[in-house]
Structures are given as C-alpha cells and as structure tokens.
Design a protein around this motif. Sequence first.
Motif, PDB file in Angstrom:
ATOM      1  N   LEU A  40       0.817  -1.210   0.000  1.00  0.00           N
ATOM      2  CA  LEU A  40       0.000   0.000   0.000  1.00  0.00           C
ATOM      3  C   LEU A  40       0.851   1.262   0.000  1.00  0.00           C
ATOM      4  N   GLY A  41       1.922   1.261   0.788  1.00  0.00           N
ATOM      5  CA  GLY A  41       2.804   2.418   0.805  1.00  0.00           C
ATOM      6  C   GLY A  41       3.503   2.615  -0.527  1.00  0.00           C
ATOM      7  N   GLY A  42       3.897   1.525  -1.158  1.00  0.00           N
ATOM      8  CA  GLY A  42       4.519   1.620  -2.471  1.00  0.00           C
ATOM      9  C   GLY A  42       3.556   2.144  -3.508  1.00  0.00           C
ATOM     10  N   ARG A  43       2.291   1.729  -3.421  1.00  0.00           N
ATOM     11  CA  ARG A  43       1.273   2.260  -4.338  1.00  0.00           C
ATOM     12  C   ARG A  43       1.090   3.754  -4.136  1.00  0.00           C
ATOM     13  N   TRP A  44       1.075   4.188  -2.874  1.00  0.00           N
ATOM     14  CA  TRP A  44       0.932   5.612  -2.596  1.00  0.00           C
ATOM     15  C   TRP A  44       2.100   6.413  -3.172  1.00  0.00           C
ATOM     16  N   LEU A  45       3.334   5.934  -2.948  1.00  0.00           N
ATOM     17  CA  LEU A  45       4.487   6.646  -3.498  1.00  0.00           C
ATOM     18  C   LEU A  45       4.442   6.673  -5.022  1.00  0.00           C
ATOM     19  N   ALA A  46       3.972   5.594  -5.632  1.00  0.00           N
ATOM     20  CA  ALA A  46       3.874   5.557  -7.090  1.00  0.00           C
ATOM     21  C   ALA A  46       2.905   6.618  -7.596  1.00  0.00           C
ATOM     22  N   VAL A  47       1.773   6.786  -6.907  1.00  0.00           N
ATOM     23  CA  VAL A  47       0.806   7.821  -7.286  1.00  0.00           C
ATOM     24  C   VAL A  47       1.450   9.202  -7.176  1.00  0.00           C
ATOM     25  N   CYS A  48       2.077   9.477  -6.038  1.00  0.00           N
ATOM     26  CA  CYS A  48       2.689  10.788  -5.822  1.00  0.00           C
ATOM     27  C   CYS A  48       3.746  11.087  -6.874  1.00  0.00           C
ATOM     28  N   ARG A  49       4.615  10.132  -7.117  1.00  0.00           N
ATOM     29  CA  ARG A  49       5.706  10.363  -8.068  1.00  0.00           C
ATOM     30  C   ARG A  49       5.178  10.530  -9.486  1.00  0.00           C
TER      31      ARG A  49
END
Length: 237
Positions: A74-83
């Motif tokens: 989930l955290g990796g998905r969030w960072l992917a969205v932000c980036r």
Amino acid sequence: MTEEIRAVARRHLAIDGANLSLRAVARDAGLVPSALYRYFASRDALLTALIIEAYEALAEAVEKAEAAVPRADLGGRWLAVCRAVRAWGLDNPAEYALIYGSPVPGYAAPEDTVSPASRVLLTLSAILFDGADAGQRAVSPARPLPAAVREDLARLMNHWPGEQPQEQEPSSPEALLAMALTLWTHLFGLVGFEVFGRLNTMIDAREEYFDHQARVMADLAGLTTPTERTDGDTAPA
C-alpha cells in the motif's frame, strides 16, 4: 483535423497560457477562423476538450504507475501515485497549469470534466480503503469535522464507486474520504509549488524533498512505505 487543432492549441497553451485565441489557433492550423467552428463551437468548447485531455493523460499516467506495484504494498502504491503526479506535472507544465492553475476568466467547466478530474482522487482513495480493509489505520484527526463538512462528505459518499469499509473512526468511510481529500490537496499543492516555481531559491533537493513529503502524507494515512537505503536496496519503514 480535430487532433491537429488540439495540437496547435496545446502549443499555444505553452506560450500564451489558457487565454486562447481561436483566430491564432485557426491560423496556425491552416484554417480560416470560420472553418474552426465546424470542429469546436467556441473557445470554451476547445478549452473543455484540452482540459479533459489533460485530466485523462494525468490519470492514465497515475493509474499505470499505481497498477505496476503489488496490491499488498500500500505504501509503495501511494508513493507511485505521488511520483507519477509530480513527473507528469513537470513534464507537462502548461497542461498542469490549465487544470490546476488559475481559473480561466469567463470559463465555467461543464459536467463533462468532473469524471476525468476525479480519477486521481479515486485512485489514492482506493489505497486508503484497501489499507482500512488490511487493518492499517490512519492517524485520528486532532479536531472533529465540522457538521457542514460532514454533510458534504456524506453527499460525496453517496456517489462513491465500489464497496466501502464499515469500521468506526478513524477508518469509517467518512473519515477515509476526509483523509483522502487532505492528502489530495497536500499532494497537488506540493506539485503546484514546484511546477510554478514557488520552491525556487528555497529547496534545491527537489526530488528528495518531494519524497520526504510523500512519506509524511503516507504516515498520516497509516501506510507503511519502503525506506530508501544508500546502497539502493529498500526495506520496510
């Protein structure tokens, strides 16, 4: 010809901003002004087409990046969205300014723009809802939501797609949507500051600063993000 007109209009966006001149667009597209109206009935119609196109391009970039990360991360998905939002904004500053910059004088966005404009918010909201299902709990808000805001959120939830978690605060649908809106405004404010030069002469390490802020947002949402190591490996934070 419609695509050619849009391409010319995008070039004018990069030079002149959103104050498009149909006469100038028609000239550069090799048309007389009256002929352009066969493809777009007005300046507002052309602006709407460009706005929808920009929202959809941003959403597709975000959805592609988010889909490439394992669902459980989930955290990796969030960072992917932000980036992905940051990368698209920096690569397309004129289009970003069109959809997240100053309102165009005299232009009122029609209903057609609502769905494409909502796609990024829906993507990041899905991450929070998945986190609630997995037992990851967002930080409890320091202040209760005002009654009027709760009415707005209830109205929005009535139109929200998909199933919603039924846990109590801070993982109720209302609380998760409130958190999603907080993160959404934080994210686009952060990207907007960089795109519009607000960080100039202040922050030189832009990528590092952005990633730090993205992780701060993840902390608020109760999402565990991978920690960057100096050797390039990652480990859970």
